[in-house]
Design a protein around this motif. Structure first.
Motif, PDB file in Angstrom:
ATOM      1  N   SER A  97     -36.108  52.106  65.719  1.00  0.00           N
ATOM      2  CA  SER A  97     -37.127  53.016  66.247  1.00  0.00           C
ATOM      3  C   SER A  97     -37.253  54.234  65.341  1.00  0.00           C
ATOM      4  O   SER A  97     -36.359  54.517  64.531  1.00  0.00           O
ATOM      5  CB  SER A  97     -36.686  53.451  67.658  1.00  0.00           C
ATOM      6  N   ILE A 114     -37.261  57.402  63.156  1.00  0.00           N
ATOM      7  CA  ILE A 114     -36.916  57.762  61.781  1.00  0.00           C
ATOM      8  C   ILE A 114     -36.191  56.604  61.077  1.00  0.00           C
ATOM      9  O   ILE A 114     -36.460  56.304  59.909  1.00  0.00           O
ATOM     10  CB  ILE A 114     -36.043  59.038  61.774  1.00  0.00           C
ATOM     11  N   ASP A 151     -28.995  48.411  65.090  1.00  0.00           N
ATOM     12  CA  ASP A 151     -29.354  49.241  66.247  1.00  0.00           C
ATOM     13  C   ASP A 151     -28.665  48.666  67.474  1.00  0.00           C
ATOM     14  O   ASP A 151     -28.328  47.482  67.502  1.00  0.00           O
ATOM     15  CB  ASP A 151     -30.877  49.249  66.458  1.00  0.00           C
ATOM     16  N   ASP A 171     -23.354  48.702  68.340  1.00  0.00           N
ATOM     17  CA  ASP A 171     -23.154  50.005  68.977  1.00  0.00           C
ATOM     18  C   ASP A 171     -22.275  50.841  68.037  1.00  0.00           C
ATOM     19  O   ASP A 171     -21.102  50.509  67.825  1.00  0.00           O
ATOM     20  CB  ASP A 171     -22.467  49.811  70.333  1.00  0.00           C
ATOM     21  N   VAL A 172     -22.818  51.923  67.491  1.00  0.00           N
ATOM     22  CA  VAL A 172     -22.062  52.690  66.478  1.00  0.00           C
ATOM     23  C   VAL A 172     -20.847  53.412  67.055  1.00  0.00           C
ATOM     24  O   VAL A 172     -20.018  53.925  66.306  1.00  0.00           O
ATOM     25  CB  VAL A 172     -22.957  53.708  65.722  1.00  0.00           C
ATOM     26  N   TYR A 179     -25.727  68.734  71.641  1.00  0.00           N
ATOM     27  CA  TYR A 179     -26.509  68.199  70.512  1.00  0.00           C
ATOM     28  C   TYR A 179     -26.281  69.048  69.260  1.00  0.00           C
ATOM     29  O   TYR A 179     -26.028  68.536  68.170  1.00  0.00           O
ATOM     30  CB  TYR A 179     -27.999  68.162  70.870  1.00  0.00           C
ATOM     31  N   ILE A 215     -39.542  66.034  65.433  1.00  0.00           N
ATOM     32  CA  ILE A 215     -40.274  64.904  64.872  1.00  0.00           C
ATOM     33  C   ILE A 215     -40.845  64.049  65.999  1.00  0.00           C
ATOM     34  O   ILE A 215     -40.159  63.799  67.005  1.00  0.00           O
ATOM     35  CB  ILE A 215     -39.327  64.037  63.985  1.00  0.00           C
ATOM     36  N   THR A 273     -41.167  61.213  67.644  1.00  0.00           N
ATOM     37  CA  THR A 273     -40.589  59.867  67.829  1.00  0.00           C
ATOM     38  C   THR A 273     -40.263  59.701  69.317  1.00  0.00           C
ATOM     39  O   THR A 273     -40.295  60.679  70.075  1.00  0.00           O
ATOM     40  CB  THR A 273     -39.268  59.709  67.050  1.00  0.00           C
TER      41      THR A 273
HETATM   42  N1  LIG Z   1     -37.004  63.193  66.781  1.00  0.00           N
HETATM   43  C1  LIG Z   1     -36.551  64.406  66.448  1.00  0.00           C
HETATM   44  O1  LIG Z   1     -37.166  65.433  66.777  1.00  0.00           O
HETATM   45  C2  LIG Z   1     -35.283  64.556  65.635  1.00  0.00           C
HETATM   46  C3  LIG Z   1     -35.046  65.798  65.035  1.00  0.00           C
HETATM   47  C4  LIG Z   1     -33.890  65.972  64.291  1.00  0.00           C
HETATM   48  C5  LIG Z   1     -32.995  64.931  64.153  1.00  0.00           C
HETATM   49  N2  LIG Z   1     -33.248  63.730  64.744  1.00  0.00           N
HETATM   50  C6  LIG Z   1     -32.244  62.688  64.575  1.00  0.00           C
HETATM   51  O2  LIG Z   1     -32.810  61.564  63.956  1.00  0.00           O
HETATM   52  C7  LIG Z   1     -32.107  60.396  64.373  1.00  0.00           C
HETATM   53  C8  LIG Z   1     -33.120  59.345  64.805  1.00  0.00           C
HETATM   54  O3  LIG Z   1     -33.844  59.862  65.900  1.00  0.00           O
HETATM   55  P1  LIG Z   1     -35.331  59.372  66.252  1.00  0.00           P
HETATM   56  O4  LIG Z   1     -36.111  60.591  66.519  1.00  0.00           O
HETATM   57  O5  LIG Z   1     -35.820  58.384  65.273  1.00  0.00           O
HETATM   58  O6  LIG Z   1     -35.029  58.714  67.678  1.00  0.00           O
HETATM   59  P2  LIG Z   1     -35.320  57.261  68.260  1.00  0.00           P
HETATM   60  O7  LIG Z   1     -34.897  57.325  69.687  1.00  0.00           O
HETATM   61  O8  LIG Z   1     -36.705  56.839  67.939  1.00  0.00           O
HETATM   62  O9  LIG Z   1     -34.305  56.330  67.424  1.00  0.00           O
HETATM   63  C9  LIG Z   1     -32.922  56.391  67.579  1.00  0.00           C
HETATM   64  C10 LIG Z   1     -32.358  54.988  67.488  1.00  0.00           C
HETATM   65  O10 LIG Z   1     -30.926  55.057  67.583  1.00  0.00           O
HETATM   66  C11 LIG Z   1     -30.504  53.959  68.365  1.00  0.00           C
HETATM   67  N3  LIG Z   1     -29.199  54.212  68.955  1.00  0.00           N
HETATM   68  C12 LIG Z   1     -28.889  55.081  69.958  1.00  0.00           C
HETATM   69  N4  LIG Z   1     -27.603  54.975  70.275  1.00  0.00           N
HETATM   70  C13 LIG Z   1     -27.058  54.033  69.454  1.00  0.00           C
HETATM   71  C14 LIG Z   1     -25.772  53.466  69.320  1.00  0.00           C
HETATM   72  N5  LIG Z   1     -24.753  53.848  70.109  1.00  0.00           N
HETATM   73  N6  LIG Z   1     -25.571  52.521  68.376  1.00  0.00           N
HETATM   74  C15 LIG Z   1     -26.603  52.110  67.588  1.00  0.00           C
HETATM   75  N7  LIG Z   1     -27.856  52.588  67.685  1.00  0.00           N
HETATM   76  C16 LIG Z   1     -28.087  53.538  68.609  1.00  0.00           C
HETATM   77  C17 LIG Z   1     -31.576  53.815  69.426  1.00  0.00           C
HETATM   78  O11 LIG Z   1     -31.549  52.515  70.034  1.00  0.00           O
HETATM   79  C18 LIG Z   1     -32.848  54.077  68.633  1.00  0.00           C
HETATM   80  O12 LIG Z   1     -33.406  52.887  68.108  1.00  0.00           O
HETATM   81  C19 LIG Z   1     -31.146  60.836  65.475  1.00  0.00           C
HETATM   82  O13 LIG Z   1     -29.843  60.958  64.926  1.00  0.00           O
HETATM   83  C20 LIG Z   1     -31.676  62.183  65.893  1.00  0.00           C
HETATM   84  O14 LIG Z   1     -30.675  63.030  66.389  1.00  0.00           O
HETATM   85  C21 LIG Z   1     -34.369  63.514  65.468  1.00  0.00           C
END
Ligand SMILES: NC(=O)c1ccc[n+]([C@@H]2O[C@H](COP(=O)([O-])OP(=O)(O)OC[C@H]3O[C@@H](n4cnc5c(N)ncnc54)[C@H](O)[C@@H]3O)[C@@H](O)[C@H]2O)c1
Length: 240
Positions: A17, A19, A38, A55-56, A147, A180, A182
């Motif tokens: 999903s 990023i 994922d 699962d990480v 967070y 971002i 998402t």
């Molecule tokens: N969206 C924002 O505003 C934003 C801003 C700064 C940082 N981030 C960071 O960017 C990264 C990606 O976020 P995103 O916005 O694309 O979110 P998203 O929810 O679209 O994607 C996150 C993905 O991580 C996966 N995930 C969650 N827990 C997991 C686990 N235990 N094991 C494996 N996979 C797992 C989810 O299934 C999902 O597909 C995250 O680390 C988030 O903290 C996001």
């Protein structure tokens, strides 16, 4: 500028999903063979790729993930650690539930640590790790202690690992995205989204593709003299 990743093997966590999916797509476009991981099963895989369900937070699953990459491709050159969760309910520190603290730290920080540990051990011919942190890894945010702490921790780990593995030809960097657009950013109403947009001098939310472009740059030969750095992709959020 050398962004060519032909023959490189890249592992992306959180690739189902947002990023992570954009990183997988762009790394593939630059010629890398990509492995998308994922916790949720992945259906859409870029043409040069394959997918794993992992699962990480589970060290055995993480080791198994990296072993499978080595078995199938013989090497690991690039890792983008993107798996993470946000904080749907904001709470000041005195009101923060310990289970919520543990959940955030476990996925966002323990998870990245477990991945980095396995990835670094596998990068026998050098490599590049990019951790997806956040602007909240560089400044505080009221109501988001877990967070914020998880992302500050990730940036600390990024810098330490960069120093430890520089002599082995492994670069370790982080990207610090602003807000971002998402699925993680589940702001329900337009008003909340507008106020988040206004927090960025560029006046809007970022896109997953804009963050991925920075991650691909850091992973590529174009960034060959960059390690231990944190690159904001934040529409000017941190410049204020
Ligand atoms: N969206 C924002 O505003 C934003 C801003 C700064 C940082 N981030 C960071 O960017 C990264 C990606 O976020 P995103 O916005 O694309 O979110 P998203 O929810 O679209 O994607 C996150 C993905 O991580 C996966 N995930 C969650 N827990 C997991 C686990 N235990 N094991 C494996 N996979 C797992 C989810 O299934 C999902 O597909 C995250 O680390 C988030 O903290 C996001």
């Amino acid at each position: 500028m050398d962004l060519d990743l032909t023959e490189k093997v890249a592992l992306i966590t959180g690739a189902g999903s947002g990023i992570g999916a954009a990183c997988a797509q762009q790394l593939s476009e630059m010629g890398a063979r990509v492995v998308l991981a994922d916790i949720a099963p992945i259906v859409a895989v870029p043409c040069l790729g394959s997918a794993l369900t992992v699962d990480v937070t589970d060290g055995d699953q993480v080791r198994g993930m990296v072993d499978q990459v080595l078995e199938h491709f013989g090497a690991l050159d690039i890792a983008v650690n993107c798996a993470g969760v946000g904080m749907p309910v904001k709470a000041a520190t005195a009101e923060t539930d310990f289970a919520e603290w543990r959940r955030l730290l476990s996925i966002n920080l323990d998870g990245a640590f477990l991945c980095m540990r396995a990835e670094l051990a596998a990068m026998s011919r050098g490599g590049s790790i990019v951790n997806i942190a956040s602007v909240m890894g560089l400044v505080g945010t009221p109501g988001a202690g877990p967070y914020v702490s998880s992302k500050h921790g990730l940036i600390g780990l990024t810098k330490s690992a960069a120093l430890e593995y520089a002599a082995d030809g492994v670069r370790v960097n982080a990207v610090a995205p602003g807000f971002i657009d998402t699925p993680l950013l589940r702001e329900p109403d337009d008003k909340a989204r507008q106020s988040l947009s206004a927090a960025h001098p560029l006046g809007r939310l970022g896109t997953a593709e804009e963050v991925a472009a920075a991650a691909v740059f850091l992973a590529s030969p174009a960034a060959s003299f960059i390690t231990g750095s944190v690159l904001p992709v934040d529409g000017g959020y941190l410049a204020r």
